[in-house]
Design an enzyme around this catalytic site. Structure first.
Site, PDB file in Angstrom:
ATOM      1  N   GLN A 111      41.554   2.766 -61.846  1.00  0.00           N
ATOM      2  CA  GLN A 111      40.928   1.392 -60.986  1.00  0.00           C
ATOM      3  C   GLN A 111      40.588   0.842 -62.537  1.00  0.00           C
ATOM      4  O   GLN A 111      39.031   1.457 -63.043  1.00  0.00           O
ATOM      5  CB  GLN A 111      39.786   2.076 -60.671  1.00  0.00           C
ATOM      6  CG  GLN A 111      38.710   0.786 -59.906  1.00  0.00           C
ATOM      7  CD  GLN A 111      38.067   0.780 -58.570  1.00  0.00           C
ATOM      8  OE1 GLN A 111      37.746   2.052 -57.949  1.00  0.00           O
ATOM      9  NE2 GLN A 111      36.358   0.552 -59.304  1.00  0.00           N
ATOM     10  N   CYS A 119      38.200  -1.111 -55.016  1.00  0.00           N
ATOM     11  CA  CYS A 119      37.947   0.660 -54.423  1.00  0.00           C
ATOM     12  C   CYS A 119      37.973   1.000 -53.303  1.00  0.00           C
ATOM     13  O   CYS A 119      38.686   2.120 -52.809  1.00  0.00           O
ATOM     14  CB  CYS A 119      36.619   1.274 -55.575  1.00  0.00           C
ATOM     15  SG  CYS A 119      35.137   0.608 -54.636  1.00  0.00           S
TER      16      CYS A 119
END
Length: 256
Positions: A111, A119
């Protein structure tokens, strides 16, 4: 702050204007100089619609865990293939140091900073793409295309691919406008983080979080992803790693 304000401008512009087609919306996103992924509400209906729109089979959906008592867990349709946790992490440095890319999983992605508020969908990707032995992806769908294009890439390259996937951006903005809580107005409003759990081929309970060093093995010889995840959440609470402000969802069968 400037990039977040730009993102909010795009979000409200898209929400209140009727684009002639998905192609025209994709063109708008392509021309946007800055795109920040808006956060998603922790809402099973929002996540289910989002994943179905992306191309996940409607035989599977996202359910809600209302409590850890067995009487409440009995309401969740079986089988449960994955768990998605939305939580406020209190010991962030310690948490990010965990995990290893050598852990045996089918799919893991990082990420990046650009994907800071993505997320939620990254947790869904981890839960879904590590269960393709059970879950079908509709042919020619966004999710099928994303998996086909990224399955042989590194975790960092997968993140970069998502950053530039305009079809994904279109669906994400639409999903961020759903639910009841509305969109966060500042970055400070986004305190919670989505992570996922599945069981790998070695019967290990694995935690997926793109901000960690890699997939993190939580437990060995795990047969029940739901109850195993609950045990890990209870451990985190007891050791002060997370706050009590959390919600839990499941990737489960839609059959009654």
């Amino acid at each position: 702050m400037f990039s977040l304000l730009v993102s909010l401008h795009y979000y409200h512009f898209i929400k209140h204007h009727n684009f002639a087609s998905i192609q025209s919306l994709n063109l708008f996103l392509t021309m946007a100089t800055t795109f920040e992924w808006p956060p998603l509400e922790s809402n099973p209906e929002v996540f289910t619609k989002y994943l179905h729109d992306l191309g996940m089979s409607n035989k599977w959906g996202i359910g809600e865990v209302y409590g850890f008592d067995e009487d409440l867990l009995a309401f969740i349709p079986a089988p449960v293939l994955g768990v998605i946790l939305n939580v406020e992490i209190l010991k962030r440095a310690e948490d990010k140091a965990r995990g290893s890319e050598d852990t045996n999983v089918e799919y893991y992605m990082k990420q990046s900073g650009t994907l800071d508020n993505a997320c939620g969908i990254i947790a869904c990707l981890h839960a879904t793409l590590n269960n393709l032995d059970a879950i079908d992806l509709n042919a020619d769908s966004i999710l099928h295309s994303f998996h086909s294009n990224t399955k042989d890439l590194s975790p960092e390259e997968r993140a970069a691919f998502l950053e530039n996937d305009n079809a994904f951006k279109t669906q994400h903005v639409a999903a961020a406008g759903e639910g009841q809580s509305g969109m966060s107005e500042t970055q400070d409003d986004v305190k919670h983080h989505f992570i996922a759990y599945t069981i790998n081929s070695q019967k290990q309970l694995v935690e997926y979080d793109g901000t960690k060093k890699g997939p993190y093995v939580v437990a060995e010889n795990c047969e029940d992803v739901l109850r195993g995840s609950i045990a890990e959440v209870q451990r985190k609470l007891a050791e002060g790693e997370i706050s009590e402000s959390l919600s839990m969802m499941t990737l489960n069968s839609t059959s009654s």
